[in-house]
Motif scaffolding. Structure first.
Motif, PDB file in Angstrom:
ATOM      1  N   ALA A 146       0.835  -1.204   0.000  1.00 38.83           N
ATOM      2  CA  ALA A 146       0.000   0.000   0.000  1.00 38.83           C
ATOM      3  C   ALA A 146       0.870   1.254   0.000  1.00 38.83           C
ATOM      4  O   ALA A 146       0.603   2.217  -0.741  1.00 38.83           O
ATOM      5  N   ASN A 147       1.927   1.251   0.811  1.00 41.03           N
ATOM      6  CA  ASN A 147       2.819   2.407   0.858  1.00 41.03           C
ATOM      7  C   ASN A 147       3.509   2.632  -0.481  1.00 41.03           C
ATOM      8  O   ASN A 147       3.665   3.772  -0.933  1.00 41.03           O
ATOM      9  N   LEU A 148       3.942   1.540  -1.129  1.00 41.40           N
ATOM     10  CA  LEU A 148       4.607   1.654  -2.425  1.00 41.40           C
ATOM     11  C   LEU A 148       3.685   2.272  -3.469  1.00 41.40           C
ATOM     12  O   LEU A 148       4.095   3.134  -4.250  1.00 41.40           O
ATOM     13  N   THR A 149       2.439   1.851  -3.475  1.00 39.69           N
ATOM     14  CA  THR A 149       1.511   2.312  -4.508  1.00 39.69           C
ATOM     15  C   THR A 149       0.852   3.636  -4.173  1.00 39.69           C
ATOM     16  O   THR A 149       0.316   4.307  -5.057  1.00 39.69           O
ATOM     17  N   GLY A 150       0.867   4.001  -2.886  1.00 38.31           N
ATOM     18  CA  GLY A 150       0.173   5.212  -2.452  1.00 38.31           C
ATOM     19  C   GLY A 150      -1.236   4.959  -1.964  1.00 38.31           C
ATOM     20  O   GLY A 150      -1.947   5.911  -1.611  1.00 38.31           O
ATOM     21  N   MET A 151      -1.660   3.716  -1.933  1.00 38.19           N
ATOM     22  CA  MET A 151      -3.016   3.378  -1.493  1.00 38.19           C
ATOM     23  C   MET A 151      -3.167   3.580   0.015  1.00 38.19           C
ATOM     24  O   MET A 151      -2.347   3.105   0.803  1.00 38.19           O
ATOM     25  N   GLY A 152      -4.213   4.288   0.439  1.00 34.32           N
ATOM     26  CA  GLY A 152      -4.548   4.319   1.848  1.00 34.32           C
ATOM     27  C   GLY A 152      -5.096   2.962   2.267  1.00 34.32           C
ATOM     28  O   GLY A 152      -5.795   2.314   1.487  1.00 34.32           O
ATOM     29  N   ILE A 153      -4.815   2.523   3.486  1.00 31.86           N
ATOM     30  CA  ILE A 153      -5.196   1.168   3.873  1.00 31.86           C
ATOM     31  C   ILE A 153      -5.696   1.115   5.309  1.00 31.86           C
ATOM     32  O   ILE A 153      -5.160   1.779   6.194  1.00 31.86           O
ATOM     33  N   SER A 154      -6.743   0.331   5.492  1.00 31.75           N
ATOM     34  CA  SER A 154      -7.180  -0.092   6.821  1.00 31.75           C
ATOM     35  C   SER A 154      -6.881  -1.582   6.912  1.00 31.75           C
ATOM     36  O   SER A 154      -7.564  -2.394   6.281  1.00 31.75           O
ATOM     37  N   MET A 155      -5.830  -1.933   7.646  1.00 26.67           N
ATOM     38  CA  MET A 155      -5.437  -3.328   7.790  1.00 26.67           C
ATOM     39  C   MET A 155      -6.309  -3.981   8.859  1.00 26.67           C
ATOM     40  O   MET A 155      -6.423  -3.469   9.978  1.00 26.67           O
ATOM     41  N   LEU A 156      -6.910  -5.116   8.501  1.00 30.27           N
ATOM     42  CA  LEU A 156      -7.844  -5.804   9.385  1.00 30.27           C
ATOM     43  C   LEU A 156      -7.361  -7.226   9.631  1.00 30.27           C
ATOM     44  O   LEU A 156      -7.719  -8.160   8.905  1.00 30.27           O
ATOM     45  N   PRO A 157      -6.497  -7.442  10.639  1.00 33.43           N
ATOM     46  CA  PRO A 157      -6.074  -8.812  10.959  1.00 33.43           C
ATOM     47  C   PRO A 157      -7.287  -9.657  11.342  1.00 33.43           C
ATOM     48  O   PRO A 157      -8.154  -9.228  12.109  1.00 33.43           O
ATOM     49  N   VAL A 158      -7.339 -10.867  10.806  1.00 29.22           N
ATOM     50  CA  VAL A 158      -8.538 -11.697  10.901  1.00 29.22           C
ATOM     51  C   VAL A 158      -8.392 -12.776  11.967  1.00 29.22           C
ATOM     52  O   VAL A 158      -7.427 -13.534  11.967  1.00 29.22           O
ATOM     53  N   LEU A 159      -9.371 -12.830  12.841  1.00 31.26           N
ATOM     54  CA  LEU A 159      -9.499 -13.917  13.817  1.00 31.26           C
ATOM     55  C   LEU A 159     -10.137 -15.111  13.120  1.00 31.26           C
ATOM     56  O   LEU A 159     -11.261 -15.013  12.612  1.00 31.26           O
ATOM     57  N   TYR A 160      -9.427 -16.241  13.114  1.00 30.72           N
ATOM     58  CA  TYR A 160      -9.882 -17.423  12.363  1.00 30.72           C
ATOM     59  C   TYR A 160      -9.497 -18.651  13.189  1.00 30.72           C
ATOM     60  O   TYR A 160      -8.361 -19.127  13.107  1.00 30.72           O
ATOM     61  N   SER A 161     -10.441 -19.187  13.972  1.00 35.16           N
ATOM     62  CA  SER A 161     -10.124 -20.254  14.926  1.00 35.16           C
ATOM     63  C   SER A 161     -10.753 -21.600  14.599  1.00 35.16           C
ATOM     64  O   SER A 161     -10.251 -22.637  15.054  1.00 35.16           O
ATOM     65  N   TYR A 162     -11.848 -21.597  13.843  1.00 34.16           N
ATOM     66  CA  TYR A 162     -12.614 -22.827  13.642  1.00 34.16           C
ATOM     67  C   TYR A 162     -12.964 -23.020  12.172  1.00 34.16           C
ATOM     68  O   TYR A 162     -13.007 -22.072  11.390  1.00 34.16           O
ATOM     69  N   ALA A 163     -13.246 -24.286  11.822  1.00 31.71           N
ATOM     70  CA  ALA A 163     -13.586 -24.623  10.447  1.00 31.71           C
ATOM     71  C   ALA A 163     -15.065 -24.433  10.159  1.00 31.71           C
ATOM     72  O   ALA A 163     -15.450 -24.273   8.999  1.00 31.71           O
ATOM     73  N   ASP A 164     -15.896 -24.464  11.207  1.00 27.37           N
ATOM     74  CA  ASP A 164     -17.335 -24.354  10.981  1.00 27.37           C
ATOM     75  C   ASP A 164     -18.024 -24.107  12.309  1.00 27.37           C
ATOM     76  O   ASP A 164     -17.380 -24.011  13.365  1.00 27.37           O
ATOM     77  N   PHE A 165     -19.338 -24.002  12.258  1.00 27.41           N
ATOM     78  CA  PHE A 165     -20.110 -23.838  13.482  1.00 27.41           C
ATOM     79  C   PHE A 165     -19.857 -25.024  14.420  1.00 27.41           C
ATOM     80  O   PHE A 165     -19.342 -26.070  14.019  1.00 27.41           O
ATOM     81  N   LYS A 166     -20.205 -24.837  15.675  1.00 31.12           N
ATOM     82  CA  LYS A 166     -19.961 -25.818  16.744  1.00 31.12           C
ATOM     83  C   LYS A 166     -18.472 -25.983  17.037  1.00 31.12           C
ATOM     84  O   LYS A 166     -18.034 -26.986  17.587  1.00 31.12           O
ATOM     85  N   GLN A 167     -17.679 -24.943  16.639  1.00 32.63           N
ATOM     86  CA  GLN A 167     -16.254 -24.876  16.935  1.00 32.63           C
ATOM     87  C   GLN A 167     -15.511 -26.111  16.438  1.00 32.63           C
ATOM     88  O   GLN A 167     -14.630 -26.663  17.120  1.00 32.63           O
TER      89      GLN A 167
END
Length: 454
Positions: A146-167
């Protein structure tokens, strides 16, 4: 050093205004919007100037897959068969390749009208499943793009703990995504030094499939005030049905029953909604993140746009898996999808604004800015000097009234009518070409040669 630009017509919050001079400072923020201005003899007069758009949903690494999954399998194809192919790409890409791919994507997005992106980033670990020495290594590579291209960015690190419902435990091919609340907060902390006027850091629970409601509540409570919070929700009917089977509630219903959803939230896709869920989203003042080109590419379905507009819901657009990088295509197909579904014309309009392109463009500017958590989306004092200049020498825009500009941009042909782009007061696209396009293209081609050999 202060800078200025003269626009014969500028899209201000009130609509198109003639004879406008934009003023911004060395930090890249607007300091004054001068109306009824008189151009000086030496001043270049630009025809039509609009705020740049926010791309409110991006998985940058998936740009490498564009066009590679359009081959029918032996059985029915769906989002879920596409996802398996996406996982194979995700397992192969190095941090350096992520930067090359993201830079290619962002340069393309800039040339087509996006000046900000919300990056829904979930490839945190190395291919073997271990964290890098710097827990935020991959996120920093994307921010570097983003810095190289000049794009403004909102970085959103993703919480990803389970493969499906019921954990259910993650699959082996999801190992690079695996995070818990503590690890995501550590990534966010490691990114704190990256934050500036061009970079914000929020958070994204991946979905109600991949994060428990308790985890989401804990994570949101730990976030600093005002940071954006994004989540995938109700994209596919299989997801909706699985949520009902596991919890007795539909996804949006479950989210609102277990979380305090407010202006910080962006609910991505929300394709399958009941009337009650439409009303809940609208009242919450959250943003619906509509990604029309990806939703069409993956066969997701149609967002309930007319009902959502009637409820005064807020929305914006994103390119998601990057089958397209065009503001125009997202907005055009947001309307065309509804015309096909409703079997009518000029669906997205309200009493005060009957011009469909103008209504959608303005609403997407506002919704995208809100979803980014950054001071963008407006030509007004204090906002980032992010704007695009349409090519008023193109036949579609020559000798045209300002009132007809956005209709012509959105609904006439496929030429890119965006000539120049400024982000934070710096010109990043001139005459349709990104300032670093040669090197970015070369890096991307080299990266793709490596990936295709795997």
């Amino acid at each position: 050093m202060a800078q200025t630009l003269f626009a014969k017509q500028a899209l201000l919050p009130t609509g198109w205004v003639s004879q406008v001079r934009l003023h911004w400072d060395a930090s890249g923020n607007f300091t004054h919007i001068e109306t009824d201005a008189i151009p000086s003899a030496y001043e270049v007069q630009h025809g039509f100037v609009s705020p740049g758009m926010t791309n409110l949903h991006s998985h940058a690494f998936q740009r490498a897959m564009a066009g590679m999954t359009e081959i029918a399998g032996e059985g029915p194809d769906s989002f879920w068969t596409w996802r398996d192919l996406m996982y194979r790409y995700a397992l192969a890409i190095s941090p350096e390749q992520m930067q090359a791919i993201a830079a290619q994507l962002y340069s393309e997005c800039l040339r087509h009208g996006y000046t900000s992106v919300c990056e829904f980033h979930y490839v945190h670990r190395a291919p073997d499943g271990a964290f890098y020495a710097d827990i935020a290594e991959t996120a920093k590579q994307v921010i570097a793009a983003a810095n190289l291209t000049g794009m403004g960015i909102s970085m959103l690190p993703v919480l990803y703990s389970y493969a499906d419902f019921k954990q259910l435990p993650l699959r082996e091919d999801q190992r690079r995504f695996n995070t818990n609340v503590e690890q995501i907060l550590n990534i966010i902390s490691a990114l704190d030094g990256q934050r500036n006027a061009q970079v914000e850091v929020g958070v994204a629970p991946h979905s109600l499939r991949a994060a428990s409601t308790d985890q989401i509540r804990e994570l949101v409570a730990a976030m600093p005030a005002g940071r954006p919070i994004h989540i995938h929700i109700a994209e596919q009917m299989r997801e909706v049905n699985a949520c009902v089977a596991a919890t007795g509630k539909r996804p949006v219903e479950l989210l609102f029953d277990t979380q305090t959803v407010d202006e910080r939230w962006c609910l991505v896709h929300a394709t399958h909604l009941t009337q009650h869920e439409v009303a809940s989203m609208a009242v919450s003042k959250s943003v619906a993140g509509i990604c029309t080109s990806t939703e069409g590419n993956l066969g997701d379905g149609f967002f309930e746009l007319p009902d959502y507009i009637a409820a005064h819901g807020r929305f914006g657009i994103g390119t998601d898996s990057h089958a397209s990088q065009s503001v125009v295509e997202e907005i055009r197909w947001l309307e065309y999808g509804q015309r096909l579904k409703q079997q009518g014309r000029n669906i997205a309009s309200v009493k005060g604004q009957r011009r469909v392109a103008d209504f959608l463009w303005q609403q997407c500017l506002l919704g995208g800015a809100q979803a980014s958590g950054r001071n963008v989306g407006y030509l007004q004092n204090g906002c980032r000097a992010d704007f695009i200049i349409f090519d008023d020498q193109h036949p579609n825009l020559q000798n045209i009234d300002a009132a007809d500009v956005l209709s012509s941009v959105v609904f006439t042909g496929n030429d890119n009518l965006i000539r120049d782009v400024y982000v934070g007061g710096q010109q990043v696209v001139e005459a349709g070409r990104h300032r670093e396009q040669t090197q970015i293209n070369a890096n991307y081609v080299r990266c793709m040669q490596q990936l295709r050999q795997l």
